[in-house]
Design a protein around this motif. Structure first.
Motif, PDB file in Angstrom:
ATOM      1  N   SER A  37      48.280  49.509  37.939  1.00 22.05           N
ATOM      2  CA  SER A  37      47.249  49.189  39.675  1.00 22.05           C
ATOM      3  C   SER A  37      47.414  47.718  39.180  1.00 22.05           C
ATOM      4  O   SER A  37      47.307  46.413  40.353  1.00 22.05           O
ATOM      5  CB  SER A  37      46.415  50.305  39.177  1.00 22.05           C
ATOM      6  OG  SER A  37      45.434  50.019  38.329  1.00 22.05           O
ATOM      7  N   LYS A  38      46.563  47.044  38.412  1.00 20.36           N
ATOM      8  CA  LYS A  38      46.889  45.630  37.874  1.00 20.36           C
ATOM      9  C   LYS A  38      47.678  44.743  38.293  1.00 20.36           C
ATOM     10  O   LYS A  38      47.508  43.533  39.264  1.00 20.36           O
ATOM     11  CB  LYS A  38      45.968  45.334  36.064  1.00 20.36           C
ATOM     12  CG  LYS A  38      45.349  44.039  36.267  1.00 20.36           C
ATOM     13  CD  LYS A  38      45.323  43.236  34.978  1.00 20.36           C
ATOM     14  CE  LYS A  38      43.576  44.437  34.440  1.00 20.36           C
ATOM     15  NZ  LYS A  38      43.178  44.310  33.156  1.00 20.36           N
ATOM     16  N   ARG A  39      48.807  45.358  37.335  1.00 20.25           N
ATOM     17  CA  ARG A  39      50.221  44.241  38.455  1.00 20.25           C
ATOM     18  C   ARG A  39      50.341  44.518  39.333  1.00 20.25           C
ATOM     19  O   ARG A  39      51.623  43.609  40.417  1.00 20.25           O
ATOM     20  CB  ARG A  39      51.371  44.817  37.338  1.00 20.25           C
ATOM     21  CG  ARG A  39      51.357  44.748  35.735  1.00 20.25           C
ATOM     22  CD  ARG A  39      52.792  44.845  35.224  1.00 20.25           C
ATOM     23  NE  ARG A  39      52.784  46.258  35.223  1.00 20.25           N
ATOM     24  CZ  ARG A  39      53.696  47.093  34.544  1.00 20.25           C
ATOM     25  NH1 ARG A  39      53.368  46.670  32.967  1.00 20.25           N
ATOM     26  NH2 ARG A  39      54.111  47.735  35.100  1.00 20.25           N
ATOM     27  N   SER A  41      48.375  44.896  41.805  1.00 14.70           N
ATOM     28  CA  SER A  41      47.172  44.446  42.443  1.00 14.70           C
ATOM     29  C   SER A  41      46.849  45.381  43.125  1.00 14.70           C
ATOM     30  O   SER A  41      45.569  44.824  44.715  1.00 14.70           O
ATOM     31  CB  SER A  41      47.386  43.197  43.504  1.00 14.70           C
ATOM     32  OG  SER A  41      47.975  41.718  42.954  1.00 14.70           O
ATOM     33  N   LYS A  43      43.265  47.002  44.051  1.00 11.34           N
ATOM     34  CA  LYS A  43      41.847  47.068  43.607  1.00 11.34           C
ATOM     35  C   LYS A  43      40.721  48.340  43.387  1.00 11.34           C
ATOM     36  O   LYS A  43      40.216  48.479  42.411  1.00 11.34           O
ATOM     37  CB  LYS A  43      41.290  46.425  45.193  1.00 11.34           C
ATOM     38  CG  LYS A  43      41.448  44.926  45.173  1.00 11.34           C
ATOM     39  CD  LYS A  43      41.681  43.918  43.838  1.00 11.34           C
ATOM     40  CE  LYS A  43      42.366  42.766  44.492  1.00 11.34           C
ATOM     41  NZ  LYS A  43      42.570  41.754  43.741  1.00 11.34           N
TER      42      LYS A  43
END
Length: 87
Positions: A37-39, A41, A43
Motif C-alpha cells: 500500500s505504501k508503494r 501511495s 493513504k
C-alpha cells in the motif's frame, strides 16, 4: 503450492514463496499489505481485517443473510456475533 494441496479445505490461503511453502503468519501478511500500500501511495489503512470488512459489506449489499455471512466468515453458529460489528 503443490497440485495435491489445491483442493484441500485446510490448505493455507497465503503461503511463502520460498522452497518450503509454508503458511504465512498474520504479521507477515500485514507487513506485506503495508509495504504494497505504501508503494501504491494508498493513504487508507490496508490490512487483512479491512479486507474482511469489505467482503462482509459486499455480501450484505448482495443480499446474503446473516447465517450465510457467518458461514463465509468461518464463524461457528453458536457464537453470537452481530453482523453489524463485522462491517
Amino acid at each position: 503450492m503443490a497440485e495435491s494441496q489445491k483442493n484441500e479445505p485446510d490448505a493455507p490461503l497465503w503461503v511463502t514463496l520460498d522452497n518450503n511453502i509454508q503458511a504465512m503468519s498474520y504479521k507477515s501478511i500485514r507487513v506485506n499489505f503495508k509495504n504494497i500500500s505504501k508503494r501504491a501511495s494508498i493513504k487508507k489503512p490496508v490490512n487483512p481485517h479491512s479486507f474482511r470488512h469489505l467482503a462482509v459489506t459486499n455480501w450484505i449489499l448482495d443480499g446474503l443473510n446473516e447465517q450465510e455471512i457467518k458461514h463465509r466468515c468461518w464463524l461457528v453458529p453458536r457464537i453470537s456475533t452481530d453482523v453489524t460489528y463485522l462491517c
